[in-house]
Motif scaffolding. Structure first.
Motif, PDB file in Angstrom:
ATOM      1  N   PHE A  70       0.864  -1.192   0.000  1.00 61.26           N
ATOM      2  CA  PHE A  70       0.000   0.000   0.000  1.00 61.26           C
ATOM      3  C   PHE A  70       0.893   1.232   0.000  1.00 61.26           C
ATOM      4  N   GLY A 130       4.058   2.268   2.299  1.00 63.33           N
ATOM      5  CA  GLY A 130       4.986   3.371   2.018  1.00 63.33           C
ATOM      6  C   GLY A 130       4.934   4.411   3.117  1.00 63.33           C
ATOM      7  N   ILE A 135       6.430  11.561   4.979  1.00 64.27           N
ATOM      8  CA  ILE A 135       7.543  12.276   4.350  1.00 64.27           C
ATOM      9  C   ILE A 135       8.114  11.469   3.182  1.00 64.27           C
ATOM     10  N   ALA A 192      17.049  12.708   4.670  1.00 67.90           N
ATOM     11  CA  ALA A 192      15.640  12.796   4.288  1.00 67.90           C
ATOM     12  C   ALA A 192      15.077  11.398   4.036  1.00 67.90           C
ATOM     13  N   THR A 195       7.554   5.151   7.339  1.00 66.41           N
ATOM     14  CA  THR A 195       6.933   3.850   7.018  1.00 66.41           C
ATOM     15  C   THR A 195       6.750   3.009   8.288  1.00 66.41           C
ATOM     16  N   GLY A 212      11.266   0.070   4.686  1.00 65.91           N
ATOM     17  CA  GLY A 212      11.672  -0.228   3.304  1.00 65.91           C
ATOM     18  C   GLY A 212      12.799  -1.245   3.245  1.00 65.91           C
ATOM     19  N   ASN A 245      17.771   1.190   3.292  1.00 65.15           N
ATOM     20  CA  ASN A 245      18.811   1.983   2.619  1.00 65.15           C
ATOM     21  C   ASN A 245      18.238   3.209   1.938  1.00 65.15           C
ATOM     22  N   PRO A 246      18.961   4.343   2.034  1.00 60.53           N
ATOM     23  CA  PRO A 246      18.510   5.517   1.282  1.00 60.53           C
ATOM     24  C   PRO A 246      18.582   5.258  -0.219  1.00 60.53           C
ATOM     25  N   TYR A 247      17.923   6.085  -0.977  1.00 56.13           N
ATOM     26  CA  TYR A 247      17.883   6.010  -2.448  1.00 56.13           C
ATOM     27  C   TYR A 247      17.045   4.846  -2.976  1.00 56.13           C
ATOM     28  N   PHE A 248      16.345   4.158  -2.074  1.00 57.97           N
ATOM     29  CA  PHE A 248      15.417   3.126  -2.548  1.00 57.97           C
ATOM     30  C   PHE A 248      13.986   3.553  -2.220  1.00 57.97           C
ATOM     31  N   THR A 249      13.038   2.781  -2.704  1.00 56.12           N
ATOM     32  CA  THR A 249      11.629   3.082  -2.441  1.00 56.12           C
ATOM     33  C   THR A 249      10.988   1.898  -1.719  1.00 56.12           C
ATOM     34  N   THR A 250       9.804   2.136  -1.230  1.00 62.00           N
ATOM     35  CA  THR A 250       9.102   1.019  -0.593  1.00 62.00           C
ATOM     36  C   THR A 250       8.584   0.020  -1.637  1.00 62.00           C
ATOM     37  N   ASP A 251       8.429   0.444  -2.888  1.00 63.09           N
ATOM     38  CA  ASP A 251       8.088  -0.529  -3.941  1.00 63.09           C
ATOM     39  C   ASP A 251       9.229  -1.530  -4.093  1.00 63.09           C
TER      40      ASP A 251
HETATM   41  N1  UDP Z   1      12.789   5.111   1.637  1.00 64.66           N
HETATM   42  C1  UDP Z   1      14.150   4.845   1.535  1.00 64.66           C
HETATM   43  N2  UDP Z   1      14.553   3.545   1.338  1.00 64.66           N
HETATM   44  C2  UDP Z   1      13.681   2.518   1.208  1.00 64.66           C
HETATM   45  C3  UDP Z   1      12.293   2.806   1.274  1.00 64.66           C
HETATM   46  C4  UDP Z   1      11.875   4.099   1.490  1.00 64.66           C
HETATM   47  O1  UDP Z   1      14.975   5.737   1.629  1.00 64.66           O
HETATM   48  O2  UDP Z   1      14.113   1.368   1.032  1.00 64.66           O
HETATM   49  C5  UDP Z   1      12.348   6.487   1.946  1.00 64.66           C
HETATM   50  C6  UDP Z   1      12.321   7.421   0.737  1.00 64.66           C
HETATM   51  O3  UDP Z   1      12.740   8.697   1.159  1.00 64.66           O
HETATM   52  C7  UDP Z   1      10.855   7.454   0.373  1.00 64.66           C
HETATM   53  C8  UDP Z   1      10.178   7.349   1.722  1.00 64.66           C
HETATM   54  O4  UDP Z   1      11.036   6.466   2.468  1.00 64.66           O
HETATM   55  O5  UDP Z   1      10.503   8.656  -0.272  1.00 64.66           O
HETATM   56  C9  UDP Z   1       8.768   6.846   1.720  1.00 64.66           C
HETATM   57  O6  UDP Z   1       8.635   5.720   0.904  1.00 64.66           O
HETATM   58  P1  UDP Z   1       7.871   5.755  -0.525  1.00 64.66           P
HETATM   59  O7  UDP Z   1       8.087   7.079  -1.179  1.00 64.66           O
HETATM   60  O8  UDP Z   1       8.255   4.540  -1.267  1.00 64.66           O
HETATM   61  O9  UDP Z   1       6.373   5.662  -0.035  1.00 64.66           O
HETATM   62  P2  UDP Z   1       5.004   5.646  -0.897  1.00 64.66           P
HETATM   63  O10 UDP Z   1       5.213   6.462  -2.140  1.00 64.66           O
HETATM   64  O11 UDP Z   1       4.712   4.209  -1.235  1.00 64.66           O
HETATM   65  O12 UDP Z   1       3.994   6.206   0.049  1.00 64.66           O
END
Ligand code: UDP
Length: 235
Positions: free
Chosen positions: A9, A49, A54, A70, A78, A131, A134-140
């Motif tokens: 989600f 996410g 933030i 950040a 998360t 997540g 690690n920075p620079y990654f996403t929750t996807d």
């Molecule tokens: N983030 C990160 N590493 C990860 C997962 C998340 O640094 O492995 C940070 C990143 O700054 C991201 C934020 O956590 O913008 C929130 O996650 P995301 O944007 O994926 O959330 P969603 O868009 O699904 O709400």
């Protein structure tokens, strides 16, 4: 039939009409949808996410806050969502455990794949927070990684749209829903099911992804029952 499924989600999904924070009515709705999967006999993992709290890129935009910091703030967001989801699942009578990629043992268990598997055996829902850690990654990407690690047979990306379209359905009235698409198609700029890293990882590990509208009740259950009419499948 699917046996073990990870549902992703977005953080924004929790925000409701306010656009930020956590709407407990939405949490409760999600918990009910998850409950239907558990009652059907599915082992369920969840990744949420942090966009309602933030986003690293946005928080670092003017340079006052460094991107790495950040991103850590985003990961903490998360975890806030994960704690809330754990509560909502237990409120529904389910058993749930939050595991985090960054250790904070007063709040949640650290991520340990074998422990997660044990939770599934006991019928618990496992929420993966922070997540990838690690920075620079996403929750996807975090969701794809965890789904692969736990041997999930499907990743469901629960969104606001009914599936994947050949062009933006908000802008083009003639946009066509794609019932099935390849990982390579999902990487195309105007489709972008998930970020490139997440799709590449899913492709490497042959993890199918179902994209569906979480706001339509019963969609998650339909998918695990093998009814793909209300989603798009990337594989
Ligand atoms: N983030 C990160 N590493 C990860 C997962 C998340 O640094 O492995 C940070 C990143 O700054 C991201 C934020 O956590 O913008 C929130 O996650 P995301 O944007 O994926 O959330 P969603 O868009 O699904 O709400």
């Amino acid at each position: 039939m699917n046996k073990r499924v990870l549902v992703k989600f977005s953080g924004e999904a929790l925000a409701g009409t306010e656009g930020y924070g956590i709407d407990t009515k939405i949490l409760d709705y999600i918990a009910e949808e998850i409950k239907s999967l558990v009652e059907y006999g599915i082992e369920v993992a969840i990744v949420i996410g942090g966009g309602n709290i933030i986003r690293g890129v946005t928080a670092a935009a003017d340079g006052v806050i460094k991107r790495t910091s950040a991103d850590y703030m985003g990961m903490l967001g998360t975890v806030i969502n994960g704690v809330a989801m754990q509560e909502a699942l237990e409120y529904k009578g389910l058993s749930a455990r939050l595991q985090t990629a960054i250790k904070m043992e007063e709040i949640a268990e650290p991520f340990i794949v074998r422990k997660a598997m044990r939770h599934f055996e006991k019928g618990r829902v496992v929420i993966f927070g922070a997540g990838t850690g690690n920075p620079y990654f996403t929750t996807d990407t975090g969701a794809t990684l965890r789904a692969t690690e736990i041997g999930a047979d499907l990743l469901i990306k629960a969104t606001k749209v009914n599936g994947v379209y050949d062009k933006d359905p908000m802008k083009f009235a003639d946009a066509i829903k794609l019932d099935n698409l390849t990982y390579d198609r999902a990487l195309e700029d105007h489709i972008k099911v998930m970020d490139d890293t997440a799709i590449a990882l899913a492709k490497d590990n042959k993890l199918p992804i179902a994209v569906t509208n979480m706001n339509e009740k019963g969609n998650l259950l339909r998918i695990v029952q093998g009814d793909y009419s209300k989603c798009s499948i990337v594989k």
